[in-house]
Design a protein around this motif. Sequence first.
Motif, PDB file in Angstrom:
ATOM      1  N   SER A  18     -68.846 -23.616 -18.376  1.00 23.67           N
ATOM      2  CA  SER A  18     -68.994 -23.116 -19.752  1.00 23.67           C
ATOM      3  C   SER A  18     -69.463 -21.655 -19.764  1.00 23.67           C
ATOM      4  CB  SER A  18     -69.928 -24.007 -20.574  1.00 23.67           C
ATOM      5  OG  SER A  18     -71.232 -23.910 -20.094  1.00 23.67           O
ATOM      6  N   ILE A  19     -70.333 -21.277 -18.797  1.00 26.00           N
ATOM      7  CA  ILE A  19     -70.775 -19.874 -18.695  1.00 26.00           C
ATOM      8  C   ILE A  19     -69.584 -18.985 -18.323  1.00 26.00           C
ATOM      9  CG2 ILE A  19     -72.195 -18.273 -17.313  1.00 26.00           C
ATOM     10  CD1 ILE A  19     -74.148 -19.716 -18.880  1.00 26.00           C
ATOM     11  N   SER A  20     -68.757 -19.468 -17.388  1.00 25.09           N
ATOM     12  CA  SER A  20     -67.593 -18.679 -16.955  1.00 25.09           C
ATOM     13  C   SER A  20     -66.618 -18.461 -18.114  1.00 25.09           C
ATOM     14  CB  SER A  20     -66.877 -19.377 -15.790  1.00 25.09           C
ATOM     15  OG  SER A  20     -67.758 -19.485 -14.694  1.00 25.09           O
ATOM     16  N   ARG A  21     -66.496 -19.484 -18.997  1.00 24.52           N
ATOM     17  CA  ARG A  21     -65.600 -19.333 -20.166  1.00 24.52           C
ATOM     18  C   ARG A  21     -66.192 -18.337 -21.163  1.00 24.52           C
ATOM     19  NH1 ARG A  21     -64.917 -24.973 -19.680  1.00 24.52           N
ATOM     20  NH2 ARG A  21     -66.512 -25.348 -21.275  1.00 24.52           N
ATOM     21  N   ALA A  22     -67.510 -18.413 -21.385  1.00 24.89           N
ATOM     22  CA  ALA A  22     -68.155 -17.534 -22.372  1.00 24.89           C
ATOM     23  C   ALA A  22     -68.309 -16.103 -21.851  1.00 24.89           C
ATOM     24  CB  ALA A  22     -69.526 -18.100 -22.743  1.00 24.89           C
ATOM     25  N   PHE A  23     -68.349 -15.960 -20.515  1.00 28.02           N
ATOM     26  CA  PHE A  23     -68.522 -14.636 -19.903  1.00 28.02           C
ATOM     27  C   PHE A  23     -67.374 -14.413 -18.904  1.00 28.02           C
ATOM     28  CE2 PHE A  23     -72.611 -16.073 -21.368  1.00 28.02           C
ATOM     29  CZ  PHE A  23     -73.231 -14.945 -21.876  1.00 28.02           C
ATOM     30  N   TYR A  61     -67.397  -9.688 -16.955  1.00 29.59           N
ATOM     31  CA  TYR A  61     -68.642 -10.305 -16.454  1.00 29.59           C
ATOM     32  C   TYR A  61     -68.393 -10.957 -15.096  1.00 29.59           C
ATOM     33  CZ  TYR A  61     -69.799  -9.891 -21.420  1.00 29.59           C
ATOM     34  OH  TYR A  61     -70.007  -9.413 -22.679  1.00 29.59           O
ATOM     35  N   LYS A  62     -69.416 -10.959 -14.263  1.00 31.55           N
ATOM     36  CA  LYS A  62     -69.308 -11.620 -12.953  1.00 31.55           C
ATOM     37  C   LYS A  62     -70.443 -12.636 -12.837  1.00 31.55           C
ATOM     38  CE  LYS A  62     -67.072  -7.675 -10.719  1.00 31.55           C
ATOM     39  NZ  LYS A  62     -67.141  -6.773 -11.876  1.00 31.55           N
ATOM     40  N   VAL A  63     -70.090 -13.866 -12.441  1.00 25.84           N
ATOM     41  CA  VAL A  63     -71.064 -14.971 -12.391  1.00 25.84           C
ATOM     42  C   VAL A  63     -71.157 -15.521 -10.967  1.00 25.84           C
ATOM     43  CG1 VAL A  63     -71.694 -17.217 -13.371  1.00 25.84           C
ATOM     44  CG2 VAL A  63     -70.435 -15.568 -14.778  1.00 25.84           C
ATOM     45  N   ILE A  94     -74.773 -12.681 -13.818  1.00 33.24           N
ATOM     46  CA  ILE A  94     -75.457 -13.950 -14.110  1.00 33.24           C
ATOM     47  C   ILE A  94     -75.516 -14.787 -12.841  1.00 33.24           C
ATOM     48  CG2 ILE A  94     -75.395 -16.079 -15.484  1.00 33.24           C
ATOM     49  CD1 ILE A  94     -73.787 -14.528 -17.607  1.00 33.24           C
ATOM     50  N   LEU A  95     -76.693 -15.347 -12.569  1.00 33.59           N
ATOM     51  CA  LEU A  95     -76.835 -16.289 -11.455  1.00 33.59           C
ATOM     52  C   LEU A  95     -77.089 -17.669 -12.040  1.00 33.59           C
ATOM     53  CD1 LEU A  95     -77.107 -16.872  -8.407  1.00 33.59           C
ATOM     54  CD2 LEU A  95     -79.543 -16.421  -8.630  1.00 33.59           C
TER      55      LEU A  95
END
Length: 701
Positions: free
Chosen positions: A508-513, A518-520, A546-547
């Motif tokens: 969900s973070i990867s979809r939002a960012f 953005y790099k996660v 983001i980690l």
Amino acid sequence: MPNAFLQTPVEYLKGVGPQKAEILKTEMGIFTYGDLLTLYPFRYIDRTQFHAISQITAELPYIQLRGRFTRMKTIGEKRGKRLSATFRDGTGEIELVWFQGTKWIVDKYKGDRDYIVFGKPQLYNNKWNIAHPEVEEVSEANTRLANAWQPVYPSTEKMKSKALDSKGISRLMKPLLTLLRGKMEEILPPEAIEQMKLISREEAVCQIHLPSSPEGLRKAEFRLKFEELFFIQLKLLKLKAYRKEQFKGFVFGTVGEQFNEFYNKHLPFPLTNAQKRVIKEIRQDTGSGKHMNRLLQGDVGSGKTLVALMTMLIAIDNGFQAGIMAPTEILANQHYETITSFLSGMNLKVGILTGSTKTAQRRELHRFLENGEMDILIGTHALIEEGVKFKNLGMVVIDEQHRFGVEQRARLWKKNIHPPHVLVMTATPIPRTLAMTLYGDLDVSVIDELPPGRKPVKTMHKYDSHRLEVFGFMKEQIKLGRQIYVVYPLIKESETMDYKDLEDGYESISRAFPLPGYKVSIVHGQMKTEAKDFEMKRFVKGETNILVATTVIEVGVNVPNASVMVIESAERFGLSQLHQLRGRVGRGADQSYCILMSSHKLSSDAKLRLQTMVRTSDGFEIADVDLRLRGPGDITGTQQSGILNLKIADLAQDAQILQYARNSASTLLAEDPHLEKPQHAVTRDRLAELEKDRTNWSRIS
């Protein structure tokens, strides 16, 4: 001499016998009369209170009614047979039910008399009933009301199967208390009894089991709590005095070249007043010729590592080596990186030894240690392996001390002919009462001040329904060049728990960012070390924004540019863990934030935890709340420690009594260090008994 009456095997008590004795031994550790007398009630039912039938609610665990029987009838046959009675009190009626002894009950209770009924109310078909209530005539009750506080004892399923429920234990206790009269000697010193105005030990034991009044119960509790805490403190203070008398410490008489060069040319930031105070305390210890055993408490980011390093530099200036032992490789590596960067440009040799150290590196390390070329060795429990030999170890720093077993610490302590000075550090603030009980034989220093320029972390609680708002805030922070941690409690979805897991969260973070903006990164405990290190390094270098992680980042990660900590399912974390995670941000000059995400369904404990985190960043206040919620064993991981097997005292509630007990023990030892005076003989004997029974795991030695 042990009291012969209290040492009597419990099977000799009328009503016990071999079978019940065996259950008491295996389930509760009760072998003797004395053991049974210290099975204290954990609460009392107030039998002075009466309820009206019309006011019965589900919240009432027990009720006591006064009224008359209006009808009795037998219902069903054979096994399903029961006696039902209607009981009225002028405000309503309730059904009383018995499944056994029905004929005896019909004959005993009459409709023309007032009775008192006591029991647990239950709702059945929208009507209140009580199964197997206690019933007595009002005339009988008047004698009982003089003893109206009914004790409730702990029990287990096995005990209940042998009629050793709370009532069964009460039935044993009454004759035992009758036998006790005149047979329990005093064990506290006369001065303490007089100063604290304590009732006698025998009276306290009788009152705790059969209180005559609320005041009698209060005095009994105070006396027994004081006694329990007094002997713990007496033992710890005697141990401290003995060690100072017996063990001579290495004298660090010089503050020399290495300390001064570091202080004048390499200090990364000015010391706080708290750090200066602690270093002064350590210098006094190490220069006195006495052996130092000091506990250093300080919140995450308060500068404990810098104090530990300056302490080790004093040891090096006096011709000694120093060591740091950390509980995990991550933390050992963090210490190594921090200390080598602090000492950059100085002519000192620092090594690291962990389970991952290659054989060739180990051989070289061992050689440098033995010939004295290695000044500081940092490592995990690998430091205490047989092959690790120091030339002259003078100072040991133990980080997160409660994570090590006593034998591990003792082996490190014996790495020199004379014991090295010991500095125990913890970033888990320990409530004062717990520190006095667990580490009462150590001197305590506290760093209660953050380094200058550090801004307190702003903490917010947001529900899952606010997720889009939180994502928007995260994007604003990334635009400002900041980095973000997002922490989850689980790695894979659990069927039994309905909260977010790491893999779903990462998606969900990867979809939002999304890329490329953005790099996660993702890090968790089940990844291979190389993959984990690769992802961590990317985040540390600022290559990812983001980690997404589990609690592997709780310790050992220092990224000053990371200014936001988002904790998912925050209600699932303990207070101590939440506080440790929050400590990962707020390490740079920018304003940092901690966002606690939770569902709307929160238990009262979870609500209190989250409210506490939002309200305060004081680690000691947080630790006090944690102690009240969880109890001492869970906080310290020392359930195996005999010192915390408290029978009646409660460290979360009894801080004042603990202070009184410590003061009394301290005064006694100041006047009679070896308890040689005749009036202290019973206290000395009692202490010897306790020392036989318990191992003090809080000792470093």
